[in-house]
Design a protein around this motif. Structure first.
Motif, PDB file in Angstrom:
ATOM      1  N   VAL A 467       0.864  -1.184   0.000  1.00 36.37           N
ATOM      2  CA  VAL A 467       0.000   0.000   0.000  1.00 36.37           C
ATOM      3  C   VAL A 467       0.897   1.230   0.000  1.00 36.37           C
ATOM      4  O   VAL A 467       1.799   1.347   0.829  1.00 36.37           O
ATOM      5  N   HIS A 468       0.662   2.119  -0.937  1.00 37.29           N
ATOM      6  CA  HIS A 468       1.499   3.316  -1.046  1.00 37.29           C
ATOM      7  C   HIS A 468       0.596   4.546  -1.102  1.00 37.29           C
ATOM      8  O   HIS A 468      -0.223   4.684  -2.007  1.00 37.29           O
ATOM      9  N   THR A 469       0.753   5.431  -0.116  1.00 36.29           N
ATOM     10  CA  THR A 469       0.052   6.717  -0.105  1.00 36.29           C
ATOM     11  C   THR A 469       1.041   7.785   0.331  1.00 36.29           C
ATOM     12  O   THR A 469       2.155   7.493   0.757  1.00 36.29           O
ATOM     13  N   ALA A 470       0.618   9.029   0.227  1.00 30.28           N
ATOM     14  CA  ALA A 470       1.417  10.147   0.721  1.00 30.28           C
ATOM     15  C   ALA A 470       0.931  10.616   2.088  1.00 30.28           C
ATOM     16  O   ALA A 470       1.279  11.710   2.531  1.00 30.28           O
ATOM     17  N   ALA A 471       0.159   9.791   2.760  1.00 27.51           N
ATOM     18  CA  ALA A 471      -0.407  10.171   4.059  1.00 27.51           C
ATOM     19  C   ALA A 471       0.655  10.086   5.147  1.00 27.51           C
ATOM     20  O   ALA A 471       1.340   9.069   5.281  1.00 27.51           O
ATOM     21  N   ALA A 472       0.762  11.145   5.923  1.00 26.16           N
ATOM     22  CA  ALA A 472       1.806  11.230   6.948  1.00 26.16           C
ATOM     23  C   ALA A 472       1.391  10.485   8.208  1.00 26.16           C
ATOM     24  O   ALA A 472       0.355  10.782   8.806  1.00 26.16           O
ATOM     25  N   GLY A 475       2.110   9.507  14.280  1.00 30.59           N
ATOM     26  CA  GLY A 475       1.952   8.911  15.595  1.00 30.59           C
ATOM     27  C   GLY A 475       0.547   8.436  15.872  1.00 30.59           C
ATOM     28  O   GLY A 475       0.279   7.831  16.911  1.00 30.59           O
ATOM     29  N   GLN A 476      -0.388   8.681  14.942  1.00 28.78           N
ATOM     30  CA  GLN A 476      -1.789   8.354  15.178  1.00 28.78           C
ATOM     31  C   GLN A 476      -2.137   6.912  14.844  1.00 28.78           C
ATOM     32  O   GLN A 476      -3.248   6.460  15.119  1.00 28.78           O
ATOM     33  N   GLY A 477      -1.218   6.173  14.218  1.00 28.30           N
ATOM     34  CA  GLY A 477      -1.488   4.774  13.893  1.00 28.30           C
ATOM     35  C   GLY A 477      -2.041   4.553  12.509  1.00 28.30           C
ATOM     36  O   GLY A 477      -2.606   3.499  12.209  1.00 28.30           O
ATOM     37  N   LEU A 478      -1.845   5.509  11.607  1.00 26.49           N
ATOM     38  CA  LEU A 478      -2.400   5.416  10.256  1.00 26.49           C
ATOM     39  C   LEU A 478      -1.794   4.263   9.463  1.00 26.49           C
ATOM     40  O   LEU A 478      -2.487   3.595   8.689  1.00 26.49           O
ATOM     41  N   VAL A 479      -0.512   4.014   9.628  1.00 27.44           N
ATOM     42  CA  VAL A 479       0.130   2.905   8.919  1.00 27.44           C
ATOM     43  C   VAL A 479      -0.578   1.598   9.253  1.00 27.44           C
ATOM     44  O   VAL A 479      -0.835   0.755   8.382  1.00 27.44           O
ATOM     45  N   THR A 480      -0.915   1.439  10.518  1.00 30.85           N
ATOM     46  CA  THR A 480      -1.599   0.216  10.952  1.00 30.85           C
ATOM     47  C   THR A 480      -2.962   0.094  10.301  1.00 30.85           C
ATOM     48  O   THR A 480      -3.349  -0.977   9.820  1.00 30.85           O
ATOM     49  N   VAL A 481      -3.716   1.180  10.261  1.00 33.49           N
ATOM     50  CA  VAL A 481      -5.069   1.148   9.695  1.00 33.49           C
ATOM     51  C   VAL A 481      -5.035   0.832   8.207  1.00 33.49           C
ATOM     52  O   VAL A 481      -5.865   0.059   7.706  1.00 33.49           O
ATOM     53  N   GLN A 482      -4.076   1.407   7.473  1.00 30.39           N
ATOM     54  CA  GLN A 482      -3.984   1.107   6.045  1.00 30.39           C
ATOM     55  C   GLN A 482      -3.758  -0.382   5.812  1.00 30.39           C
ATOM     56  O   GLN A 482      -4.363  -0.988   4.914  1.00 30.39           O
ATOM     57  N   ALA A 483      -2.889  -0.966   6.617  1.00 26.63           N
ATOM     58  CA  ALA A 483      -2.633  -2.399   6.469  1.00 26.63           C
ATOM     59  C   ALA A 483      -3.867  -3.216   6.829  1.00 26.63           C
ATOM     60  O   ALA A 483      -4.178  -4.224   6.171  1.00 26.63           O
ATOM     61  N   THR A 496       2.604  -4.663   3.316  1.00 29.13           N
ATOM     62  CA  THR A 496       3.622  -3.652   3.574  1.00 29.13           C
ATOM     63  C   THR A 496       3.056  -2.283   3.223  1.00 29.13           C
ATOM     64  O   THR A 496       2.476  -2.116   2.143  1.00 29.13           O
ATOM     65  N   VAL A 497       3.197  -1.332   4.129  1.00 26.10           N
ATOM     66  CA  VAL A 497       2.818   0.056   3.847  1.00 26.10           C
ATOM     67  C   VAL A 497       4.091   0.812   3.499  1.00 26.10           C
ATOM     68  O   VAL A 497       4.984   0.962   4.336  1.00 26.10           O
TER      69      VAL A 497
END
Length: 716
Positions: A467-472, A475-483, A496-497
């Motif tokens: 998964v590839h985005t430009a979302a920063a 510390g909020q846990g966004l990487v986890t949610v995308q996965a 993999t993010v």
């Protein structure tokens, strides 16, 4: 496509991939960036809040061994101004400075201490001017936004109050830092801790005189943001030095410089008048909200819009006359901070609801229940709440939570703690409530969207998703949610993010509690497109037959419109979220010390994508609200910051935060991905007035300013 059961999908409390690294100190933040051959950049800043620049002599700095370059505004290769909404902030001061800490010159040297000594050696001849520091006397208006409806402004019961909110800092764990690397094509690669990669790029490129495609940004490790990283800080300065020297340049702020290098929460002065029937039903609300925007625009117009549109709170009221105004001063620039204008208004309108309860002989909970919005209600702006707005249910759940037992004799539970300032002789307990409503996603017609690229392939014979985005990830846990979304939609465990950068389309800012909504929506849309191309086959079978499958999708939420500039009417918000707090405090009424004994929260989140991460967001937002109530304030006198350090700028520690009972309610929003409702900001609103209401309850004092100071209690 045949779904495989996944254990770490949407709704699971999955482990964050960065969690262990962060708690062990091994996580690589932007300040840890390193490249062989790099040099160090330092910024010279104005000591004055307002002055003309007669001359700048860089000669003494250039004579210091190890100094490689000294740049002023004359060396800016492109446009000399930038800004989030209006390009009013100079890259480097030209002929005047408008706040203490404004960048004036840049130095690059082989060693950071050499660069700092050289910056101090630059001679700037200032003609100091009288600074405009009182927003009530400011003449330059950033935005004036009325919200008006109805014609009845008389009532049986009328309460008025004047309220003030001090300047709060985002206080991120990691100060501003980045590494700029010149590229062979004449462009630059910037590794940066930011909230908004593409808007950074779009501000940088014109100032550097480069095409946007020659300015490439990659997200470095971010140590917290909360709005502080929406504006540029050292980005353009590092790039200027790197392009001038054709060498990598790193700039990393000290903690003191960080206080000067980013925007803060707008201080506010507010006057409110509430009219109600004798039974406590709101008849009208009048309000004047004055926000100090500081020296430059930043996102102040949007903050003013939020304060105005949400200035009545989550209450039904047919007659409204609210005006929010933001002004320029020579105080530090103010912009985005968690809550974004709604925090200031919430403190005032919730204080007013407590006043109204007393005047009508009602409890704080009852006055709120009688006026609570619900699905089908309309806000002051006329916007229909067309999804669940279960405020009455939230208050019912909050009331049912058990209260803490009486204070014991343990000094650690007393105001002042083990300093033994009290043994309980003058300690009084109080209970208070707070309710807040916060907009989710960008508002007022902003083209708010996110882009996601999803690739399904085989690695070592097993299906794998990237998964590839430009979302920063701030510390909020966004990487986890995308996965989690990718696992849920594609039935693949291995996800993999990719590191966020500008090689993929914009994801917008990690602010406005929007990323789970819009980037989550984009990731889901891209996954569904991949799934469609799998033609019903299991992931491994699909890749074996068709080869790697990649799809890119944009996601946009439903449109919004700007508020009418005269009436303030309009459907300006995408989604609205509610949170309620109950605070219990012990107050030493002789010494003015406050101990928060309990701070309980109930929040509607639509749907919890990651329950444990969500609870962490509620804890974090509540902590920042507690900090604003009791301790956090940038002290500014005559335009000068007096406490730019964590020695003097106090933030809550684990010893200040009480145990929290957190109840999460799920009333899905049918217009949002998975029914979710952005959740990071609402707790920051209602926690502050709840703590202050509890202190009022304990002391009987009419307290109208945050943060509270000991003398506000003890010297009465």
């Amino acid at each position: 496509m045949t779904h495989t059961a996944v254990s770490q999908g949407v709704g699971a409390s999955t482990t964050r991939p960065d969690a262990t690294l962060k708690v062990t100190g091994e996580f690589a933040y932007a300040s840890d960036l390193w490249l062989d051959g790099m040099v160090w950049g330092v910024t010279l800043r104005s000591p004055h809040p307002s002055a003309r620049i007669r001359s700048i002599d860089v000669g003494p700095a250039l004579k210091i061994p190890g100094v490689l370059a000294v740049l002023t505004h004359e060396d800016v290769p492109g446009e000399k101004f930038y800004g989030l909404e209006h390009k009013d902030q100079p890259v480097l001061a030209i002929d005047e400075v408008n706040f203490q800490g404004e960048p004036v010159a840049l130095v690059a040297a082989e060693h950071p201490e050499t660069a700092r000594r050289a910056a101090a050696a630059i001679v700037v001849d200032y003609e100091v001017r009288q600074a405009v520091t009182d927003p009530a006397k400011a003449t330059r208006v950033l935005r004036r936004q009325p919200v008006t409806k109805g014609e009845t402004f008389v009532a049986d019961v009328v309460v008025t109050g004047e309220y003030e909110v001090g300047m709060q800092d985002q206080a991120p764990l990691g100060p501003e830092s980045g590494l700029a690397v010149p590229a062979e094509d004449g462009g630059v690669d910037l590794y940066i801790a930011t909230q908004w990669l593409h808007v950074d790029r779009d501000q940088l490129a014109p100032c550097l005189g480069l095409a946007p495609e020659k300015v490439r940004l990659t997200l470095a490790g971010v140590g917290g943001a909360f709005g502080a990283r929406e504006d540029l800080s050292m980005q353009v300065h590092a790039c200027m030095l790197a392009l001038r020297l054709n060498r990598p340049v790193k700039i990393s702020y000290s903690r003191e410089e960080s206080f000067f290098g980013h925007v803060h929460r707008h201080p506010a002065r507010m006057r409110y008048e509430h009219g109600a029937t004798r039974e406590g039903r709101l008849v009208y609300v009048k309000a004047e909200i004055l926000l100090d925007g500081g020296a430059y625009c930043s996102s102040s117009p949007a903050v003013v819009g939020n304060a105005a549109s949400l200035g009545v709170g989550p209450y039904e009221c047919d007659n409204v006359d609210v005006t929010a105004i933001g002004v320029y001063t020579n105080n530090p620039p103010c912009g985005a901070m968690r809550g974004f204008g709604a925090v200031q208004a919430c403190f005032a309108y919730e204080s007013q609801m407590d006043r109204l309860a007393r005047a009508c002989g009602l409890t704080p909970l009852e006055i709120r229940r009688r006026n609570a919005v619900k699905q089908g209600s309309r806000l002051a702006t006329g916007q229909l709440l067309d999804s669940p707005a279960p405020l009455a249910e939230l208050l019912e759940r909050l009331e049912a939570l058990p209260l803490p037992g009486p204070a014991d004799d343990d000094l650690r539970s007393m105001p002042g703690g083990v300093s033994q300032t009290t043994h309980g002789e003058s300690v009084r307990r109080g209970v208070g409530y707070g309710v807040g409503i916060k907009n989710i996603c960008f508002s007022e017609g902003f083209d708010d969207y996110s882009t996601a690229r999803v690739r399904l392939e085989l690695l070592n014979g097993e299906p794998h998703v990237t998964v590839h985005t430009a979302a920063a990830e701030v510390g909020q846990g966004l990487v986890t949610v995308q996965a989690q979304i990718a696992r849920t939609e594609l039935g693949v465990e291995r996800v993999t993010v990719a590191t966020a950068d500008t090689s993929v389309g914009s994801a917008g800012s990690s602010s406005a509690s929007r990323q789970s909504y819009v980037t989550g929506g984009a990731v889901r849309a891209a996954c569904l497109a991949v799934r469609e191309r799998c033609k019903g086959l299991a992931p491994a079978q699909a890749v074996e037959r068709f080869g790697p499958i990649e799809e890119t999708r944009e996601y946009r939420h439903r449109p919004t419109v700007p508020l009418d500039p005269v009436t303030g009417q309009g459907d300006s918000h995408t989604q609205l979220a509610l949170c309620v707090h109950r605070a219990v405090v012990d107050v030493d009424t002789e010494l003015g010390l406050v101990k928060v004994v309990a701070l309980d929260a109930v929040q509607d989140v639509g749907r919890a994508l990651n329950p444990i991460a969500l609870e962490g967001q509620i804890h974090g937002g509540s902590a920042q609200g507690l900090g604003l109530a009791l301790m956090e304030e940038i002290q500014v006198r005559d335009g000068r910051v007096l406490n730019p350090s964590f020695t003097d700028y106090l933030i809550p520690t684990v010893l200040d935060m009480p145990p929290m009972q957190v109840e999460v309610m799920e009333f899905p929003d049918p217009d949002a991905p998975y029914g979710l409702r952005g959740a990071g900001e609402p707790p920051t609103l209602s926690s502050t007035p709840a703590v202050m209401a509890a202190v009022r309850d304990a002391t009987g004092l009419d307290l109208h300013r945050v943060p509270l100071r000991p003398q506000d209690i003890a010297l009465r």
